[in-house]
Enzyme design. Structure first.
Site, PDB file in Angstrom:
ATOM      1  N   ASP A  35      38.302  42.680  49.839  1.00  0.00           N
ATOM      2  CA  ASP A  35      39.403  43.068  48.948  1.00  0.00           C
ATOM      3  C   ASP A  35      40.708  43.044  49.736  1.00  0.00           C
ATOM      4  O   ASP A  35      40.769  43.505  50.878  1.00  0.00           O
ATOM      5  CB  ASP A  35      39.141  44.463  48.359  1.00  0.00           C
ATOM      6  CG  ASP A  35      40.010  44.754  47.150  1.00  0.00           C
ATOM      7  OD1 ASP A  35      39.459  44.833  46.039  1.00  0.00           O
ATOM      8  OD2 ASP A  35      41.247  44.895  47.325  1.00  0.00           O
ATOM      9  N   GLY A  98      40.630  50.953  35.115  1.00  0.00           N
ATOM     10  CA  GLY A  98      41.213  50.408  36.337  1.00  0.00           C
ATOM     11  C   GLY A  98      40.964  48.931  36.563  1.00  0.00           C
ATOM     12  O   GLY A  98      41.316  48.406  37.615  1.00  0.00           O
ATOM     13  N   HIS A 105      33.642  41.277  38.544  1.00  0.00           N
ATOM     14  CA  HIS A 105      33.526  41.459  39.996  1.00  0.00           C
ATOM     15  C   HIS A 105      32.923  42.822  40.282  1.00  0.00           C
ATOM     16  O   HIS A 105      33.249  43.810  39.624  1.00  0.00           O
ATOM     17  CB  HIS A 105      34.876  41.312  40.698  1.00  0.00           C
ATOM     18  CG  HIS A 105      35.949  42.184  40.141  1.00  0.00           C
ATOM     19  ND1 HIS A 105      36.694  41.837  39.035  1.00  0.00           N
ATOM     20  CD2 HIS A 105      36.410  43.406  40.530  1.00  0.00           C
ATOM     21  CE1 HIS A 105      37.562  42.797  38.768  1.00  0.00           C
ATOM     22  NE2 HIS A 105      37.411  43.773  39.653  1.00  0.00           N
TER      23      HIS A 105
HETATM   24  P1  5GP Z   1      39.793  45.784  39.602  1.00  0.00           P
HETATM   25  O1  5GP Z   1      40.985  46.692  39.690  1.00  0.00           O
HETATM   26  O2  5GP Z   1      40.001  44.702  38.556  1.00  0.00           O
HETATM   27  O3  5GP Z   1      38.473  46.475  39.443  1.00  0.00           O
HETATM   28  O4  5GP Z   1      39.667  45.072  41.011  1.00  0.00           O
HETATM   29  C1  5GP Z   1      40.450  43.987  41.379  1.00  0.00           C
HETATM   30  C2  5GP Z   1      40.527  44.010  42.877  1.00  0.00           C
HETATM   31  O5  5GP Z   1      40.989  42.749  43.306  1.00  0.00           O
HETATM   32  C3  5GP Z   1      41.476  45.065  43.433  1.00  0.00           C
HETATM   33  O6  5GP Z   1      40.756  45.967  44.254  1.00  0.00           O
HETATM   34  C4  5GP Z   1      42.505  44.241  44.218  1.00  0.00           C
HETATM   35  O7  5GP Z   1      42.898  44.870  45.419  1.00  0.00           O
HETATM   36  C5  5GP Z   1      41.780  42.941  44.460  1.00  0.00           C
HETATM   37  N1  5GP Z   1      42.640  41.784  44.561  1.00  0.00           N
HETATM   38  C6  5GP Z   1      43.701  41.489  43.755  1.00  0.00           C
HETATM   39  N2  5GP Z   1      44.254  40.325  44.138  1.00  0.00           N
HETATM   40  C7  5GP Z   1      43.531  39.879  45.200  1.00  0.00           C
HETATM   41  C8  5GP Z   1      43.630  38.711  46.024  1.00  0.00           C
HETATM   42  O8  5GP Z   1      44.477  37.841  45.861  1.00  0.00           O
HETATM   43  N3  5GP Z   1      42.713  38.599  47.027  1.00  0.00           N
HETATM   44  C9  5GP Z   1      41.753  39.539  47.249  1.00  0.00           C
HETATM   45  N4  5GP Z   1      40.913  39.319  48.274  1.00  0.00           N
HETATM   46  N5  5GP Z   1      41.627  40.650  46.486  1.00  0.00           N
HETATM   47  C10 5GP Z   1      42.504  40.803  45.467  1.00  0.00           C
END
Ligand code: 5GP
Ligand code: ZN
Length: 119
Positions: A35, A98, A105
């Protein structure tokens, strides 16, 4: 078509190699990468190569792939040497919980104390 890459999807771009990521594991059906904004010493995202907006939609359409993701979460924990201490797996589903990236994922979190219930 369901499962097809989406042009405007960040994680489809990571699968395609169009956006860089620190990839820790890859299988025929999944990619695991760190992440970009880690919330724990181990914070890895395990994603399907196919595009579905969330985990339940993926499970309904391609149940084997979500099983692959869960199996991979253990391999990530083994490689980061946190399997023994334990790790948390999380599918944020919906903006209210969130979710910010609408390509399914699994978060794999470990390496620090993890509160229960989570915030
Ligand atoms: P969500 O909030 O949708 O459950 O998780 C999305 C995750 O993707 C977040 O923890 C965020 O930090 C991560 N994330 C967002 N953009 C990128 C990126 O460009 N690269 C990586 N490796 N992680 C990302
Ligand atoms: Zn996608």
């Amino acid at each position: 078509m369901a499962g097809e890459p989406q042009a405007d999807c960040l994680f489809c771009k990571i699968v395609a190699g169009e956006v860089p990521a620190t990839i820790v594991r890859e299988t025929e059906t999944t990619v695991a990468f760190r992440d970009i904004n880690p919330q724990a010493p181990t914070h890895v995202l395990v994603i399907p190569k196919v595009h579905y907006p969330d985990a339940a939609t993926l499970a309904a359409a391609e149940p084997q792939v979500i099983a692959d993701i869960l199996r991979e979460s253990r391999e990530v924990a083994v490689e980061d040497k946190v399997e023994d201490r334990g790790y948390r797996v999380v599918f944020n589903t919906g903006a209210g919980a969130g979710q910010t990236v609408f390509h399914a994922h699994l978060h794999v979190l470990s390496g620090r104390g993890l509160q229960w219930p989570p915030g």
